[in-house]
Design an enzyme around this catalytic site. Structure first.
Site, PDB file in Angstrom:
ATOM      1  N   ASN A   8       0.824  -1.270  -0.074  1.00 31.32           N
ATOM      2  CA  ASN A   8      -0.084   0.020  -0.101  1.00 31.32           C
ATOM      3  C   ASN A   8       0.898   1.138  -0.022  1.00 31.32           C
ATOM      4  O   ASN A   8       0.307   2.280   0.396  1.00 31.32           O
ATOM      5  CB  ASN A   8      -0.980  -0.039   1.139  1.00 31.32           C
ATOM      6  CG  ASN A   8      -2.099  -0.956   1.001  1.00 31.32           C
ATOM      7  OD1 ASN A   8      -2.892  -1.003  -0.033  1.00 31.32           O
ATOM      8  ND2 ASN A   8      -2.364  -1.874   1.947  1.00 31.32           N
ATOM      9  N   ASN A   9       2.158   1.191  -0.253  1.00 28.04           N
ATOM     10  CA  ASN A   9       3.163   2.278  -0.518  1.00 28.04           C
ATOM     11  C   ASN A   9       2.773   3.147  -1.587  1.00 28.04           C
ATOM     12  O   ASN A   9       3.083   2.472  -2.884  1.00 28.04           O
ATOM     13  CB  ASN A   9       4.546   1.742  -0.481  1.00 28.04           C
ATOM     14  CG  ASN A   9       5.638   2.882  -0.397  1.00 28.04           C
ATOM     15  OD1 ASN A   9       5.607   3.782  -1.035  1.00 28.04           O
ATOM     16  ND2 ASN A   9       6.611   2.801   0.500  1.00 28.04           N
ATOM     17  N   LYS A  12       5.674   3.787  -4.118  1.00 30.84           N
ATOM     18  CA  LYS A  12       6.037   2.486  -4.829  1.00 30.84           C
ATOM     19  C   LYS A  12       4.916   2.269  -6.137  1.00 30.84           C
ATOM     20  O   LYS A  12       5.446   2.197  -7.206  1.00 30.84           O
ATOM     21  CB  LYS A  12       6.113   1.328  -4.047  1.00 30.84           C
ATOM     22  CG  LYS A  12       7.453   1.222  -3.161  1.00 30.84           C
ATOM     23  CD  LYS A  12       7.450  -0.287  -2.505  1.00 30.84           C
ATOM     24  CE  LYS A  12       8.583  -0.439  -1.490  1.00 30.84           C
ATOM     25  NZ  LYS A  12       8.758  -1.672  -1.241  1.00 30.84           N
ATOM     26  N   ASP A  70      10.875  -6.627  -2.924  1.00 35.71           N
ATOM     27  CA  ASP A  70      11.273  -6.352  -1.827  1.00 35.71           C
ATOM     28  C   ASP A  70      12.793  -5.421  -1.861  1.00 35.71           C
ATOM     29  O   ASP A  70      13.507  -5.841  -2.958  1.00 35.71           O
ATOM     30  CB  ASP A  70      11.759  -7.713  -1.273  1.00 35.71           C
ATOM     31  CG  ASP A  70      12.166  -7.536   0.431  1.00 35.71           C
ATOM     32  OD1 ASP A  70      11.380  -6.861   1.160  1.00 35.71           O
ATOM     33  OD2 ASP A  70      13.291  -7.948   0.934  1.00 35.71           O
ATOM     34  N   PHE A 153      11.695   8.500  -0.064  1.00 34.57           N
ATOM     35  CA  PHE A 153      11.455   7.894   1.002  1.00 34.57           C
ATOM     36  C   PHE A 153      12.468   6.903   1.749  1.00 34.57           C
ATOM     37  O   PHE A 153      13.535   6.754   0.949  1.00 34.57           O
ATOM     38  CB  PHE A 153      10.194   6.892   1.042  1.00 34.57           C
ATOM     39  CG  PHE A 153       9.938   5.891  -0.076  1.00 34.57           C
ATOM     40  CD1 PHE A 153      10.277   4.359   0.431  1.00 34.57           C
ATOM     41  CD2 PHE A 153       9.943   6.157  -1.310  1.00 34.57           C
ATOM     42  CE1 PHE A 153      10.265   3.738  -0.698  1.00 34.57           C
ATOM     43  CE2 PHE A 153       9.842   5.364  -2.264  1.00 34.57           C
ATOM     44  CZ  PHE A 153       9.981   3.970  -2.001  1.00 34.57           C
ATOM     45  N   GLY A 154      12.466   6.295   2.691  1.00 37.63           N
ATOM     46  CA  GLY A 154      13.454   5.451   3.155  1.00 37.63           C
ATOM     47  C   GLY A 154      14.651   6.146   3.557  1.00 37.63           C
ATOM     48  O   GLY A 154      14.622   7.113   4.039  1.00 37.63           O
ATOM     49  N   TYR A 155      16.054   5.625   2.963  1.00 36.49           N
ATOM     50  CA  TYR A 155      17.324   6.138   3.295  1.00 36.49           C
ATOM     51  C   TYR A 155      17.486   7.164   2.165  1.00 36.49           C
ATOM     52  O   TYR A 155      18.883   7.580   2.088  1.00 36.49           O
ATOM     53  CB  TYR A 155      18.546   5.049   3.242  1.00 36.49           C
ATOM     54  CG  TYR A 155      17.909   3.900   4.340  1.00 36.49           C
ATOM     55  CD1 TYR A 155      18.713   4.288   5.656  1.00 36.49           C
ATOM     56  CD2 TYR A 155      17.297   2.997   4.150  1.00 36.49           C
ATOM     57  CE1 TYR A 155      18.314   3.201   6.545  1.00 36.49           C
ATOM     58  CE2 TYR A 155      17.057   1.935   5.091  1.00 36.49           C
ATOM     59  CZ  TYR A 155      17.538   2.099   6.294  1.00 36.49           C
ATOM     60  OH  TYR A 155      17.322   1.301   7.572  1.00 36.49           O
ATOM     61  N   ASP A 156      16.661   7.570   1.274  1.00 40.09           N
ATOM     62  CA  ASP A 156      16.965   8.440   0.230  1.00 40.09           C
ATOM     63  C   ASP A 156      17.744   9.803   0.609  1.00 40.09           C
ATOM     64  O   ASP A 156      18.436  10.058  -0.178  1.00 40.09           O
ATOM     65  CB  ASP A 156      15.643   8.813  -0.566  1.00 40.09           C
ATOM     66  CG  ASP A 156      15.146   7.633  -1.468  1.00 40.09           C
ATOM     67  OD1 ASP A 156      15.935   6.786  -1.279  1.00 40.09           O
ATOM     68  OD2 ASP A 156      14.089   7.739  -1.856  1.00 40.09           O
ATOM     69  N   ARG A 180      15.043   0.613  -7.989  1.00 34.51           N
ATOM     70  CA  ARG A 180      13.784  -0.027  -8.574  1.00 34.51           C
ATOM     71  C   ARG A 180      13.322   0.498  -9.952  1.00 34.51           C
ATOM     72  O   ARG A 180      12.881  -0.408 -10.631  1.00 34.51           O
ATOM     73  CB  ARG A 180      12.631   0.752  -7.715  1.00 34.51           C
ATOM     74  CG  ARG A 180      11.149   0.124  -8.105  1.00 34.51           C
ATOM     75  CD  ARG A 180      10.590   0.616  -6.928  1.00 34.51           C
ATOM     76  NE  ARG A 180      10.670  -0.055  -5.553  1.00 34.51           N
ATOM     77  CZ  ARG A 180      11.031   0.839  -4.571  1.00 34.51           C
ATOM     78  NH1 ARG A 180      11.394   2.210  -4.811  1.00 34.51           N
ATOM     79  NH2 ARG A 180      11.384   0.142  -3.377  1.00 34.51           N
TER      80      ARG A 180
END
Length: 195
Positions: A8-9, A12, A70, A153-156, A180
């Site tokens: 549900n991201n 992504k 993943d 998002f994340g470590y960006d 990705r």
């Protein structure tokens, strides 16, 4: 043709839609369909294992072609950590702030030349007839000393490519070089052979 994305991201989802829509693929989430997918325990040993677990479960539940990825960050100085545990590196799933704080803490005092890292994205696409495609994309960079930018998002905000943090790349710029984006281009080539 509708494909269900086993997440549900929404960031992504947007990335996948941008790259797969030219093939006539409409990527949707369970939420968009008004359904709830069962949570899948991501207990695989590799990014590919976890992507397969999620894609197979979503395909089985919906009888639709399913895509799952993943992805994570592998830091050389940390022997590949956080790796498959990237989203829960600091113990709380999906807390980007805490994960980034812990990464900075673990790299405190480490010079830039020893802060090499790469993002990994494994994507699995599974079809109701049993066909399966698994691809992997990577992007090399280094970990910066402080957060920079608010994109992604994340470590960006910490992941530097070409001297610039992913947190400062536009979505379109990032698509061209990201893990990705690279994996989705490989997936596109494989999908073109079968749809």
């Amino acid at each position: 043709m509708d494909f269900i994305l086993a997440t549900n991201n929404m960031k992504k989802l947007a990335e996948m839609q941008r790259i797969l829509s030219p093939l006539g693929i409409n990527v949707v989430t369970a939420k968009m369909l008004g359904i709830t997918l069962e949570d899948v325990e991501e207990d695989g040993e590799t990014f590919e294992d976890n992507a397969k677990l999620k894609a197979h479960a979503a395909c089985k539940e919906t009888n639709m072609p399913a895509i799952a990825d993943d992805s994570g960050l592998c830091v050389d100085y940390l022997d590949g950590a956080p790796g498959i545990f990237s989203a829960r590196f600091a113990g709380e799933h999906g807390n980007d702030e805490k994960n980034n704080d812990l990464l900075l803490e673990k790299l405190d005092g480490v010079p830039l030349e020893e802060r090499t890292a790469h993002y990994v994205c494994a994507i699995c696409c599974t079809f109701p007839d049993g066909k399966e495609i698994v691809v992997r994309g990577e992007c090399n960079g280094v970990i910066g000393f402080e957060r920079d930018g608010h994109e992604g998002f994340g470590y960006d905000p910490l992941f530097l490519v070409g001297g610039k943090a992913f947190g400062r790349y536009t979505a379109e710029e990032k698509d061209k070089i990201s893990h990705r984006g690279n994996a989705l281009r490989l997936l596109t080539k494989e999908l073109e052979k079968i749809i």
